[in-house]
Design a protein around this motif. Structure first.
Motif, PDB file in Angstrom:
ATOM      1  N   VAL A   1      -3.176  -9.115 -47.071  1.00  0.00           N
ATOM      2  CA  VAL A   1      -4.114  -9.466 -48.132  1.00  0.00           C
ATOM      3  C   VAL A   1      -3.854 -10.858 -48.680  1.00  0.00           C
ATOM      4  O   VAL A   1      -4.648 -11.382 -49.444  1.00  0.00           O
ATOM      5  CB  VAL A   1      -4.068  -8.450 -49.293  1.00  0.00           C
ATOM      6  N   THR A   2      -2.730 -11.465 -48.311  1.00  0.00           N
ATOM      7  CA  THR A   2      -2.474 -12.823 -48.803  1.00  0.00           C
ATOM      8  C   THR A   2      -3.224 -13.835 -47.937  1.00  0.00           C
ATOM      9  O   THR A   2      -3.652 -13.528 -46.827  1.00  0.00           O
ATOM     10  CB  THR A   2      -0.977 -13.137 -48.780  1.00  0.00           C
ATOM     11  N   ARG A   3      -3.373 -15.017 -48.497  1.00  0.00           N
ATOM     12  CA  ARG A   3      -4.092 -16.069 -47.764  1.00  0.00           C
ATOM     13  C   ARG A   3      -3.214 -17.300 -47.646  1.00  0.00           C
ATOM     14  O   ARG A   3      -2.311 -17.501 -48.456  1.00  0.00           O
ATOM     15  CB  ARG A   3      -5.380 -16.433 -48.517  1.00  0.00           C
ATOM     16  N   ARG A   4      -3.504 -18.106 -46.626  1.00  0.00           N
ATOM     17  CA  ARG A   4      -2.710 -19.326 -46.461  1.00  0.00           C
ATOM     18  C   ARG A   4      -3.317 -20.428 -47.311  1.00  0.00           C
ATOM     19  O   ARG A   4      -3.839 -21.414 -46.801  1.00  0.00           O
ATOM     20  CB  ARG A   4      -2.719 -19.754 -44.991  1.00  0.00           C
TER      21      ARG A   4
END
Lengths: 289, 359, 610, 112
Positions: free
Chosen positions: D17-20
């Motif tokens: 669910v994290t983004r870069r």
């Protein structure tokens, strides 16, 4: 097997073990991140970290600590060499123990209270898992009438069906050596802990990198010992699967439990580990296994 | 026995805020503790005397990064009392909504930190993942994730229209679903968590009263004090019951906050559904004169503002008593006798907000 | 602001105290700099939170000092301290002790408040202990021993009194089965439990408080011995009217006539009897009860027969009727009532029980030069207390073991005793080896008097018309209720058990009193005073406690010498031997305070063991 | 312990669910987000209201030199100036202002 071949494998082991260890750490971090719904660092991150640490300023809290740090690394590498030479399993373990003690003494040689407490806890941790590790060898010897690793290779039949109780006990040891929950007592994997990685608080820069590499060796050595449980026969590749499988189980357990205190750890490992191995020895003597 | 003094902080990964606890250890047992505060004093009380009283809202809002809306609300309540401004009802309900949103996010943040202090990283990540949903609602309704800046003297700056309210309701239900399925069972049942929190950091009801503990710290010890009962903003209309646990240990305080998260969700949905139509902001003409006192329930407990104005643009005196300031003395009762490994859990169990404390 | 209270500096503390009395919660303090003055506003929340705040305002000049309220509201200390620092307001009394306990101010001394709460505040469940189980009266022994160790003598005495009314008597004459059963005896010496009981009685006072409402029922007790007195004590406390009938001129029964005063001073006995009298018990001395039926006719609803065992047993040898042969019980009674008894120089006591030892020691005190005890078995089998035997030997009593009388006759103006040597044979029913005579080993001893002390039996008048057992002449009473064959009459003490000890009589009397109360329609609950003492909450393990007792001293002066100090059982200080003869002064002098405390602390507290 | 297992097992086999941030998959901010501040030099009449209401003193109006100084690193993005400006000369868009290595200040020359 010829002596030359053995020495060659020892050299390969010394070179390859940290690479495998670092890679496993990288995959470990990636998998843990995924279990937590994160992307996580690149798989090669542990190597980047170590390389970066080597580039840092040399800074040490006390010369003695330096000596102990080096001693730790040297002894662990020696243990790996002995393992690769298929020597006596007891010798390998005792060299490993000696190395670990040097690590704790290194921490205790610094005045920082964090380091002191960390070293103290490391000794407690040591007290928790070393007896089990040592005792786990006994059923192997009982089965094969020898402590030599070479004998395990020559025996021609896998150990796991007879010694699965000892194997479970060794999994506990693996969790402690990998410093995973619920056993990450002396130096938590992430520094979010009351001691701020107590054991290695006072190591910095290249020396920390050395400690890190020694950890990789240690982990690979332990996984190899787990692999010994199915090292022969037509399904020899099962040994790798077993080692990696147990490593994966530790990862899962790490992610589903909180860190517990050292007194609990001591009680748990002793009761669970020793009763598992004890019953294994008993069953072997009774001829059930 | 070896006696060691461990400086726990002012910079420590477990307590990301600067408070120092000098822990006196006998082996691994804490025998003495000495909290030292004063590392990040920012002089906000003084700054509030020098600035325009309308601008102070934004300054007070920045006392704390986690319960910022409630600081603004407390300031506005007091300033409105001094300038005799009647806040429109819709604004009062919106204030309830945002302050509960703030509380939810604060409690989730704290629950995550607690899990982290126990070395339960996956639970920590899961709780913060749930918190992200709350922050999204905040960003959607207020324009910022944490410092909402929606409350000003005379009302609120933004409105929540019907469509947005529906969307918010949908998100809140999704959030509750996530709590129910992944977080609550672990918090309530996991044996490793219980082993770390149950029976640790005992605070009896009498001690909580004598030491002036506030908020979840006192409610975890069975003292049913919740300033929302005074009915500021629209709490009287929305109506609620304080969450009380009686065990008095770290686990009880955890449960109080966990149960309050559910309560907050209910209050937010209620506030949105009960919200009347109408104005959200009225004009403030007067200057603050006289004195006022305003109290609100922050996620950590009772927050007290004392105002004194002299009819000019500036306040003569602004005094802020934050909940953590009242809760710090309880550490002296809770910590001695515990194991070193339990210090982070117990210290966190009062939810220390040092930025608040120092002002 | 609303609810303002403007006060002068002098009225400030009273105003805050008034808030405290109204249970107001302290909120915070604000301070305003008014140029030449400071104004401090203390904000309080009265009782329930929806009520408005109350503000106490006080103005002080800049050089003035304001008293601190942190002694009343500990939580105020932090805030007052902050104001003191930020505004330079002088506030007296708050001196926050950061080094020690942070919130200790000058006015509030270190309080329990700042100590952590233990997780299990309840005292641990206590285990049954061997000493307590051995006690016939069921005294909470570990508790009173511990309380003495803690220096709480009054509480300790109260603990004893909860289950036994006569600590003064039993502290002196109890045969202490508890000490025989003390677990510590296995490792060290037993705790001197009896001495501590005596100490508690000597060094603390106790007022009888718990007495039930009068019931209007009347109970007659026949015999004022330990059983009778104890039963009277409990029945009186349960609210019954009690009358004791005693045939002898003074109350006390066997305690008065059987125990010499050098062991039990008459003052102690009288005090204890007066204690019972003060509860409203009437004691009719010189009154012999002829029949139980007359008592019931006189309006007593219940009767307790506690006549004791006052009849000496016959020796069963030839010449027993010789005038110089005395029953020990008669002898002791005569001495106790001050009759002159002429014994002569050489006295022979036959028997090995406590009565024999008492007779021998009494004889010594009456001026006899040579006192010999004749006993059929060896010292190991003697039923008398080892301590008593020890003292007797110290005082000069000779004991002739393995010998029994065969014939008594007069020869050359003196009594002559022909004895026979014995040897130990197979164990008999009581578990002791049976003495068997050795044929042809007879020898003669010339003495001036002979005291027969081979035991007593109860003598229950036939007119009582109650069932008497086949052996030993004792009254048959039901095990639990102590009821005899006659409706409304009960029996306890030696009359039921045969000759036994004071403590057993007291224990039995207690149960009999409960039974009588139930018979009279009561609930059978003994009124017991509550004792307020802190119970220990820590549970040390047995091993830890054991090691605690062994202190190791290291002398640094001459190298490393380790000395292990073992705490010994307290030795009872005794009257010197030369001062004992010819007088009836009490021999045991009682423990000193330090000795008693040390002894109490020596206890392992098996009751708290995990 | 087992109560956490389903969650991590599910997470292991689903997308993180994290983004870069800020390189990939940037989520668009919600409408109404209070982001960067812009001044419209054509509309501004140098009245100085914005400077007066700014709680952080991030705006300085220099009416003599006809310029506005804006300090983005003081700004707390409360949006009060946007609401206050009668000319509608100040606007706020929906994006975060980017991080920087030094404390910059922006200078607006007013033409009118």
């Amino acid at each position: 097997m010829s002596t030359g071949w053995l020495i060659g494998s020892a050299v390969i082991a010394v070179i390859v073990a940290p690479l495998i260890g670092g890679l496993l750490r990288g995959i470990d971090r990636k998998l843990t991140a995924h279990m937590q719904g994160r992307i996580g660092p690149p798989i090669m991150q542990p190597f980047y970290d170590v390389i970066k640490l080597f580039g840092k300023e040399r800074c040490v809290a006390g010369k003695a600590q330096l000596v102990f740090g080096y001693a730790y690394l040297t002894l662990i590498v020696t243990a790996v060499v002995f393992f690769a030479l298929r020597q006596d399993l007891l010798v390998v373990l005792f060299i490993l123990f000696l190395g670990c003690i040097f690590l704790a003494i290194g921490a205790l040689s610094v005045k920082s209270p964090y380091s002191q407490l960390g070293g103290h806890r490391e000794l407690l941790q040591f007290l928790a898992y070393e007896p089990i590790l040592l005792l786990a060898v006994v059923p192997i010897a009982l089965k094969l009438q020898s402590f030599r690793i070479a004998t395990i290779f020559e025996s021609g039949q896998p150990l796991l069906p007879h010694l699965w109780l000892s194997f479970i006990a060794l999994l506990i040891v693996l969790a402690i050596v990998m410093r995973k929950s619920p056993f990450d007592i002396s130096s938590s994997e992430h520094a979010h802990q009351e001691l701020v990685r107590g054991l290695v608080t006072e190591y910095a820069g290249p020396y920390l990198a050395l400690i890190e590499i020694a950890h990789w060796y240690e982990m690979v050595l332990l996984l190899s010992i787990l692999g010994l449980f199915w090292v022969v026969g037509s399904l020899w590749w099962l040994s790798i699967i077993i080692a990696l499988g147990s490593w994966f189980i530790i990862l899962i357990v790490d992610n589903i439990s909180a860190r517990l205190t050292w007194s609990w750890m001591l009680r748990f490992t002793w009761v669970a580990g020793i009763s598992l191995i004890g019953s294994n020895i008993l069953f072997i003597n009774l001829g059930w296994m | 026995m070896a006696r060691t003094v461990i400086p726990f902080g002012p910079q420590h990964p477990v307590l990301p805020e600067p408070i120092q606890l000098k822990l006196e250890l006998e082996d691994e047992t804490v025998v003495g503790v000495m909290p030292i505060i004063g590392y990040i004093h920012r002089g906000i009380e003084k700054a509030a005397e020098l600035n325009d009283f309308r601008q102070n809202v934004f300054i007070c809002e920045r006392i704390c990064g986690i319960c910022s809306f409630i600081h603004a609300l407390t300031y506005c309540e007091g300033a409105e009392a001094m300038t005799s401004v009647e806040v429109p009802p819709r604004a009062r309900f919106l204030r309830v909504f945002w302050s509960e949103l703030s509380r939810t996010h604060s409690h989730l943040l704290w629950l995550g930190l607690l899990a982290d202090s126990m070395g339960f990283e996956s639970l920590f990540m899961q709780i913060w993942r749930a918190r992200e949903m709350i922050l999204d609602i905040s960003e959607m309704t207020a324009g910022h994730r944490i410092i909402q800046s929606t409350c000003i003297i005379g009302g609120v700056r933004r409105d929540i229209d019907k469509e947005m309210a529906k969307e918010v309701d949908k998100r809140l239900l999704a959030f509750k679903e996530m709590l129910d399925s992944t977080i609550a069972p672990v918090l309530l049942r996991d044996p490793t968590i219980k082993r770390r929190a149950v029976g640790k950091g005992m605070l009896s009801k009498e001690q909580a009263e004598l030491l002036g503990a506030v908020g979840p710290t006192s409610r975890g010890s069975g003292v049913a004090i919740d300033i929302r009962q005074t009915g500021y903003a629209a709490y009287k209309e929305v109506g609620f019951e304080p969450v009380v646990e009686t065990a008095g240990d770290s686990y009880a305080r955890t449960l109080v906050r966990a149960r309050e998260v559910y309560q907050c969700v209910e209050l937010m949905r209620k506030a949105l559904s009960m919200m009347p139509e109408g104005e959200i902001l009225v004009r403030v003409d007067g200057y603050p004169e006289g004195e006022a006192m305003s109290r609100t329930e922050q996620p950590r407990g009772e927050l007290i503002y004392y105002f004194r104005g002299n009819g000019t643009n500036n306040l003569e005196r602004l005094k802020i008593r934050t909940p953590t300031f009242a809760n710090i003395p309880t550490l002296l009762v809770m910590l001695p006798g515990c194991e070193m490994a339990d210090v982070p859990v117990i210290t966190l169990s009062i939810d220390p907000c040092i930025a608040c404390t120092e002002r | 602001m609303e609810n303002e209270i403007l006060v002068e500096k002098a009225d400030f503390i009273p105003a805050v105290q008034k808030m405290l009395a109204e249970k107001a919660r302290f909120g915070t303090t604000s301070c305003v700099d008014l140029g030449d003055k400071f104004e401090l506003i203390y904000h309080f929340e009265p009782q329930e939170s929806p009520e408005p705040l109350t503000h106490i305002r006080v103005k002080i000049a800049k050089e003035e000092t304001l008293p601190s309220i942190s002694s009343m509201y500990l939580c105020a200390a932090l805030i007052e301290n902050e104001i003191q620092e930020n505004f330079n307001v002088q506030i007296s009394g708050i001196a926050l002790d950061y080094q020690k306990r942070f919130l200790r101010s000058k006015e509030s001394p270190e309080s329990a408040l700042l100590k952590p709460v233990p997780y299990a505040p309840k005292p641990p469940a206590r285990l049954p202990v061997r000493c307590g189980e051995a006690c016939p009266a069921g005294i909470d022994i570990p508790r009173y021993v511990r309380l003495i160790g803690e220096g709480k003598f009054a509480e300790s005495l109260a603990t004893i009194k909860q289950s036994m009314p006569f600590p003064g008597i039993l502290g002196r004459v109890c045969f202490a089965p508890c000490e025989d059963n003390c677990r510590q005896a296995k490792q060290e010496e037993p705790i001197a439990i009896r001495m501590l009981k005596r100490f508690a009685y000597d060094h603390a006072s106790y007022g009888e408080k718990a007495t039930a409402k009068q019931t209007g029922k009347r109970v007659a007790i026949i015999g004022s011995g330990p059983a009778g007195l104890a039963a009277a004590y409990y029945l009186a406390k349960m609210g019954h009217g009690v009358t004791i009938f005693e045939s002898l001129p003074q109350a006390g029964g066997m305690m008065r006539v059987g125990i010499p005063s050098y062991r039990l001073p008459r003052k102690i006995l009288d005090d204890e009897i007066n204690m019972v009298k003060n509860l409203g018990v009437e004691i009719k001395t010189n009154t012999k009860v002829e029949s139980l039926d007359t008592l019931f006719k006189d309006g007593y609803q219940a009767v307790l027969v506690a006549t004791g065992a006052h009849q000496g047993m016959k020796l069963g040898v030839e010449g027993e009727e010789h005038p110089k042969v005395m029953e020990c019980i008669d002898f002791l009674r005569d001495v106790a009532f001050g009759k002159m008894v002429k014994l002569g120089d050489r006295v022979m006591v036959i028997g090995g029980g406590n009565a024999a030892i008492d007779s021998a020691r009494t004889a010594l005190r009456l001026g006899s030069k040579e006192v010999t005890i004749l006993y059929r078995r060896t010292r190991a089998e003697m039923p008398a207390d080892a301590e008593e035997v020890e003292e007797a030997i110290k005082e000069g009593v000779k004991i002739e073991f393995l010998a029994a009388p065969k014939k008594i006759f007069s020869e050359n103006g003196a009594v002559t005793l022909e004895n026979i040597r014995m040897k130990l044979g197979a164990p008999d029913a009581s578990g002791r080896p049976r003495p068997e005579p050795i044929e042809g080993s007879e020898f003669k001893v010339g003495v001036d008097s002979i005291i027969a002390a081979i035991g007593q039996t109860p003598a229950v008048p036939e007119q009582f018309n109650i069932e008497i057992g086949r052996f030993g002449n004792v009254i048959v009473a039901e095990g639990d209720t102590f009821a005899t064959s006659k409706e409304g009459s009960f029996a306890a003490g030696d009359a039921v058990t045969g000759p036994a000890s004071v403590v057993e009589a007291v224990g039995a009397a207690k149960k009999a009193a409960i039974s009588i109360d139930k018979y009279l329609g009561g609930k059978g609950v003994l009124p017991v005073e509550e004792i307020k003492v802190k119970e220990p909450t820590s549970r040390h393990t047995f091993l830890e406690r054991w090691q605690e007792k062994r202190e190791v001293e290291v002398s640094i002066v001459d190298g490393s010498v380790t000395v292990s100090v073992e705490k010994k059982r307290a030795e009872m200080p005794c009257l010197p031997l030369e001062e004992r003869l010819g007088k009836f002064d009490e021999v045991e002098l009682g423990l000193t305070e330090e000795m008693a405390i040390a002894e109490g602390q020596r206890c392992w507290r098996c009751d708290l063991e995990q | 312990m087992p109560w956490m297992f389903p969650t991590i097992w599910k997470n292991l086999f689903s997308r993180p669910v994290t983004r870069r941030y800020p390189f990939k998959d940037i989520r668009e901010p919600f409408p109404g987000y209070r982001g960067k501040i812009y001044f419209d030099t054509n509309k501004c009449d140098l009245c100085g209201d914005c400077a007066r209401v700014c709680p952080a003193e991030a705006i300085e109006v220099d009416s003599e030199n006809k310029q506005i100084k804006y300090y983005p690193f003081r700004c707390i993005y409360c949006g009060t100036c946007v609401e206050t400006c009668l000319q509608g000369a100040i606007t706020q868009d929906e994006h975060y202002s980017p991080p920087n290595t030094e404390k910059i200040e922006e200078l607006y020359k007013i033409e009118a």
